[in-house]
Design a protein around this motif. Structure first.
Motif, PDB file in Angstrom:
ATOM      1  N   GLU A  33       0.836  -1.213   0.000  1.00  8.60           N
ATOM      2  CA  GLU A  33       0.000   0.000   0.000  1.00  8.60           C
ATOM      3  C   GLU A  33       0.869   1.260   0.000  1.00  8.60           C
ATOM      4  OE1 GLU A  33      -3.387   0.424  -0.067  1.00  8.60           O
ATOM      5  OE2 GLU A  33      -3.626  -1.731  -0.369  1.00  8.60           O
ATOM      6  N   VAL A  34       1.945   1.214   0.763  1.00  6.34           N
ATOM      7  CA  VAL A  34       2.855   2.370   0.821  1.00  6.34           C
ATOM      8  C   VAL A  34       3.422   2.606  -0.576  1.00  6.34           C
ATOM      9  CG1 VAL A  34       5.011   3.284   1.769  1.00  6.34           C
ATOM     10  CG2 VAL A  34       3.480   1.951   3.237  1.00  6.34           C
ATOM     11  N   ARG A  35       3.835   1.506  -1.215  1.00  8.46           N
ATOM     12  CA  ARG A  35       4.418   1.587  -2.547  1.00  8.46           C
ATOM     13  C   ARG A  35       3.419   2.215  -3.532  1.00  8.46           C
ATOM     14  NH1 ARG A  35       7.857  -1.937  -5.902  1.00  8.46           N
ATOM     15  NH2 ARG A  35       6.794  -2.131  -7.868  1.00  8.46           N
ATOM     16  N   MET A  36       2.161   1.794  -3.429  1.00  8.50           N
ATOM     17  CA  MET A  36       1.147   2.332  -4.347  1.00  8.50           C
ATOM     18  C   MET A  36       0.902   3.815  -4.074  1.00  8.50           C
ATOM     19  SD  MET A  36      -1.166  -0.772  -5.080  1.00  8.50           S
ATOM     20  CE  MET A  36      -2.751  -0.316  -4.407  1.00  8.50           C
ATOM     21  N   ALA A  37       0.846   4.149  -2.796  1.00  5.26           N
ATOM     22  CA  ALA A  37       0.604   5.559  -2.443  1.00  5.26           C
ATOM     23  C   ALA A  37       1.723   6.444  -2.993  1.00  5.26           C
ATOM     24  CB  ALA A  37       0.511   5.717  -0.928  1.00  5.26           C
ATOM     25  N   LEU A  38       2.952   5.957  -2.927  1.00  7.48           N
ATOM     26  CA  LEU A  38       4.087   6.756  -3.408  1.00  7.48           C
ATOM     27  C   LEU A  38       4.050   6.882  -4.924  1.00  7.48           C
ATOM     28  CD1 LEU A  38       6.996   5.467  -1.148  1.00  7.48           C
ATOM     29  CD2 LEU A  38       5.654   7.551  -0.910  1.00  7.48           C
ATOM     30  N   LEU A  39       3.699   5.805  -5.592  1.00  7.01           N
ATOM     31  CA  LEU A  39       3.628   5.875  -7.062  1.00  7.01           C
ATOM     32  C   LEU A  39       2.511   6.824  -7.485  1.00  7.01           C
ATOM     33  CD1 LEU A  39       4.303   2.145  -7.999  1.00  7.01           C
ATOM     34  CD2 LEU A  39       5.810   4.102  -8.378  1.00  7.01           C
ATOM     35  N   GLU A  40       1.400   6.796  -6.739  1.00  7.66           N
ATOM     36  CA  GLU A  40       0.303   7.728  -7.056  1.00  7.66           C
ATOM     37  C   GLU A  40       0.722   9.175  -6.813  1.00  7.66           C
ATOM     38  OE1 GLU A  40      -3.024   6.319  -4.802  1.00  7.66           O
ATOM     39  OE2 GLU A  40      -3.270   4.610  -6.161  1.00  7.66           O
ATOM     40  N   ALA A  41       1.637   9.368  -5.865  1.00  4.58           N
ATOM     41  CA  ALA A  41       2.127  10.732  -5.592  1.00  4.58           C
ATOM     42  C   ALA A  41       3.237  11.108  -6.563  1.00  4.58           C
ATOM     43  CB  ALA A  41       2.618  10.838  -4.154  1.00  4.58           C
ATOM     44  N   ASP A  42       3.497  10.229  -7.556  1.00  4.78           N
ATOM     45  CA  ASP A  42       4.462  10.533  -8.613  1.00  4.78           C
ATOM     46  C   ASP A  42       5.922  10.430  -8.189  1.00  4.78           C
ATOM     47  OD1 ASP A  42       3.733  10.748 -11.174  1.00  4.78           O
ATOM     48  OD2 ASP A  42       3.141  12.857 -11.097  1.00  4.78           O
ATOM     49  N   VAL A  43       6.188   9.647  -7.191  1.00  2.00           N
ATOM     50  CA  VAL A  43       7.583   9.392  -6.830  1.00  2.00           C
ATOM     51  C   VAL A  43       8.120   8.403  -7.869  1.00  2.00           C
ATOM     52  CG1 VAL A  43       9.161   8.545  -5.044  1.00  2.00           C
ATOM     53  CG2 VAL A  43       7.022   9.671  -4.386  1.00  2.00           C
ATOM     54  N   ALA A  44       9.357   8.613  -8.320  1.00  8.73           N
ATOM     55  CA  ALA A  44       9.920   7.741  -9.352  1.00  8.73           C
ATOM     56  C   ALA A  44      10.151   6.329  -8.804  1.00  8.73           C
ATOM     57  CB  ALA A  44      11.221   8.328  -9.868  1.00  8.73           C
ATOM     58  N   LEU A  45       9.946   5.329  -9.658  1.00  6.78           N
ATOM     59  CA  LEU A  45       9.992   3.931  -9.222  1.00  6.78           C
ATOM     60  C   LEU A  45      11.288   3.516  -8.492  1.00  6.78           C
ATOM     61  CD1 LEU A  45       8.495   1.260  -9.089  1.00  6.78           C
ATOM     62  CD2 LEU A  45       9.385   0.709 -11.356  1.00  6.78           C
ATOM     63  N   PRO A  46      12.469   3.846  -9.029  1.00  2.00           N
ATOM     64  CA  PRO A  46      13.687   3.434  -8.297  1.00  2.00           C
ATOM     65  C   PRO A  46      13.754   4.049  -6.897  1.00  2.00           C
ATOM     66  CG  PRO A  46      14.238   4.341 -10.468  1.00  2.00           C
ATOM     67  CD  PRO A  46      12.777   4.568 -10.266  1.00  2.00           C
ATOM     68  N   VAL A  47      13.219   5.241  -6.771  1.00  2.43           N
ATOM     69  CA  VAL A  47      13.218   5.926  -5.470  1.00  2.43           C
ATOM     70  C   VAL A  47      12.245   5.211  -4.526  1.00  2.43           C
ATOM     71  CG1 VAL A  47      12.833   8.132  -4.300  1.00  2.43           C
ATOM     72  CG2 VAL A  47      13.792   8.094  -6.623  1.00  2.43           C
ATOM     73  N   VAL A  48      11.100   4.824  -5.073  1.00  2.00           N
ATOM     74  CA  VAL A  48      10.114   4.098  -4.277  1.00  2.00           C
ATOM     75  C   VAL A  48      10.741   2.802  -3.752  1.00  2.00           C
ATOM     76  CG1 VAL A  48       7.909   2.856  -4.349  1.00  2.00           C
ATOM     77  CG2 VAL A  48       8.132   5.048  -5.541  1.00  2.00           C
ATOM     78  N   LYS A  49      11.427   2.094  -4.633  1.00  2.00           N
ATOM     79  CA  LYS A  49      12.031   0.809  -4.235  1.00  2.00           C
ATOM     80  C   LYS A  49      13.023   1.000  -3.094  1.00  2.00           C
ATOM     81  CE  LYS A  49      11.551  -1.976  -8.359  1.00  2.00           C
ATOM     82  NZ  LYS A  49      12.132  -2.271  -9.679  1.00  2.00           N
ATOM     83  N   ASP A  50      13.901   1.977  -3.248  1.00  2.00           N
ATOM     84  CA  ASP A  50      14.886   2.235  -2.188  1.00  2.00           C
ATOM     85  C   ASP A  50      14.197   2.610  -0.882  1.00  2.00           C
ATOM     86  OD1 ASP A  50      16.816   1.764  -4.003  1.00  2.00           O
ATOM     87  OD2 ASP A  50      17.647   3.790  -4.064  1.00  2.00           O
ATOM     88  N   PHE A  51      13.150   3.423  -1.014  1.00  2.00           N
ATOM     89  CA  PHE A  51      12.452   3.896   0.178  1.00  2.00           C
ATOM     90  C   PHE A  51      11.778   2.727   0.910  1.00  2.00           C
ATOM     91  CE2 PHE A  51       8.710   5.612   2.345  1.00  2.00           C
ATOM     92  CZ  PHE A  51       9.350   6.509   3.193  1.00  2.00           C
TER      93      PHE A  51
END
Ligand code: GDP
Length: 296
Positions: A33-51
């Motif tokens: 869910e966190v991952r989806m929320a970040l992608l919806e907020a337009d965070v770039a995928l590699p950044v989401v993964k690291d986060f």
């Protein structure tokens, strides 16, 4: 209307009532869910993964204390990690240099460099009583020079005229010389941007940087760029020793994922946020507030 992250996590972690500890398996759904929320907020995928990896490392083993539910405990970890990633506390401009303190503005065309130059000039003049000079090194677009002149008049600061027939370094050198002779505290240097990253523009701004040796080199980036902000930030971060970032157009719809991406890629503090077209639309950037905005 999307549910905010707290509501989403409460839902997926309902089944975990009474768990005393966050574990890899009991937070797996929540991290999705966190991952989806970040992608919806337009965070770039590699950044989401690291986060997500960082959050997982911090969260696993964390005790769920007192009246907190596991969902709330995880939201706490996510919020804390995000605030940390965005730089903890606000960092202002560093003007500790032999006057004039030189501030170089870099970024793509349309990012908001000229407007932001005017905003900074106004801020420094009004809140720090600085004597500010502004100059444009955009020799390709006479309209850009005129725009800075207008903005300087609105900000009530002096504008150093530049001629499109001169080289950017020559304009910059003349402005520095003028600023020294007239005891200016700060010189803000606006530069040419292109619609996309190109080698010629990068070479030019590198040469300008070498000639000016600025105390602040600020990367101005449009929050609405969303995921594309990553590539732009990487290119400018590799070309220049950036000292900070200004994220513009945060008054728009952008959820602000660009903030996380740009910070992650450049490693530099976001110092200010642009929140409107008017010269008063500049705010100190607060990592904690931005984390709340990105998380929804
Ligand atoms: P430059 O090409 O990088 O110098 O960009 P400009 O300063 O000319 O800005 C491009 C456009 O973005 C202009 O229409 C500005 O009014 C607008 N702009 C700049 N900063 C902001 C901001 O923080 N919020 C909003 N809404 N518009 C902005």
């Amino acid at each position: 209307m999307l549910d905010n992250l707290t509501q989403r996590l409460a839902r997926v972690m309902k089944t975990l009532k009474g768990e005393a500890r966050l574990t890899e398996s009991n937070i797996a759904d929540a991290l999705r869910e966190v991952r989806m929320a970040l992608l919806e907020a337009d965070v770039a995928l590699p950044v989401v993964k690291d986060f997500i990896a960082a959050v997982k490392e911090k969260a696993v083993g964390e005790e769920v204390i007192g009246s907190l539910s596991p969902g709330q405990a995880l939201v706490g970890v996510v919020h804390r990690e995000m605030t940390k990633l965005m730089g903890e506390a606000h960092q202002g401009l560093n003007l500790a240099a032999q006057p004039p303190a030189i501030v170089l503005m870099a970024g793509l065309q349309g990012a908001g460099k000229t407007t932001t130059t005017g905003k900074l000039a106004k801020l420094l003049k009004e809140t720090q009583k600085k004597k500010v000079l502004v100059v444009s090194c955009d020799v390709y677009r006479p309209a850009a020079i005129e725009q800075l002149k207008t903005v300087a008049a609105q900000a009530g600061v002096e504008f150093f005229p530049s001629s499109p027939s001169d080289k950017p370094e020559a304009i910059a050198a003349a402005a520095v010389d003028y600023a020294k002779r007239h005891y200016f505290d700060v010189l803000l240097v606006d530069t040419a941007g292109r619609l996309a990253i190109d080698a010629e523009m990068m070479d030019e701004i590198k040469r300008l940087h070498a000639a000016l040796n600025p105390v602040e080199t600020l990367f101005v980036v449009d929050a609405m760029l969303g995921q594309d902000a990553v590539n732009t930030a990487r290119a400018f971060g590799e070309a220049l020793p950036l000292t900070g970032v200004i994220l513009t157009k945060l008054d728009g719809d952008a959820r602000g994922g660009a903030a996380l991406s740009v910070r992650h890629v450049t490693g530099k503090p976001i110092k200010f946020a642009g929140v409107g077209e008017k010269l008063s639309g500049l705010e100190a950037f607060h990592p904690e507030r931005m984390a709340s905005r990105v998380l929804g």
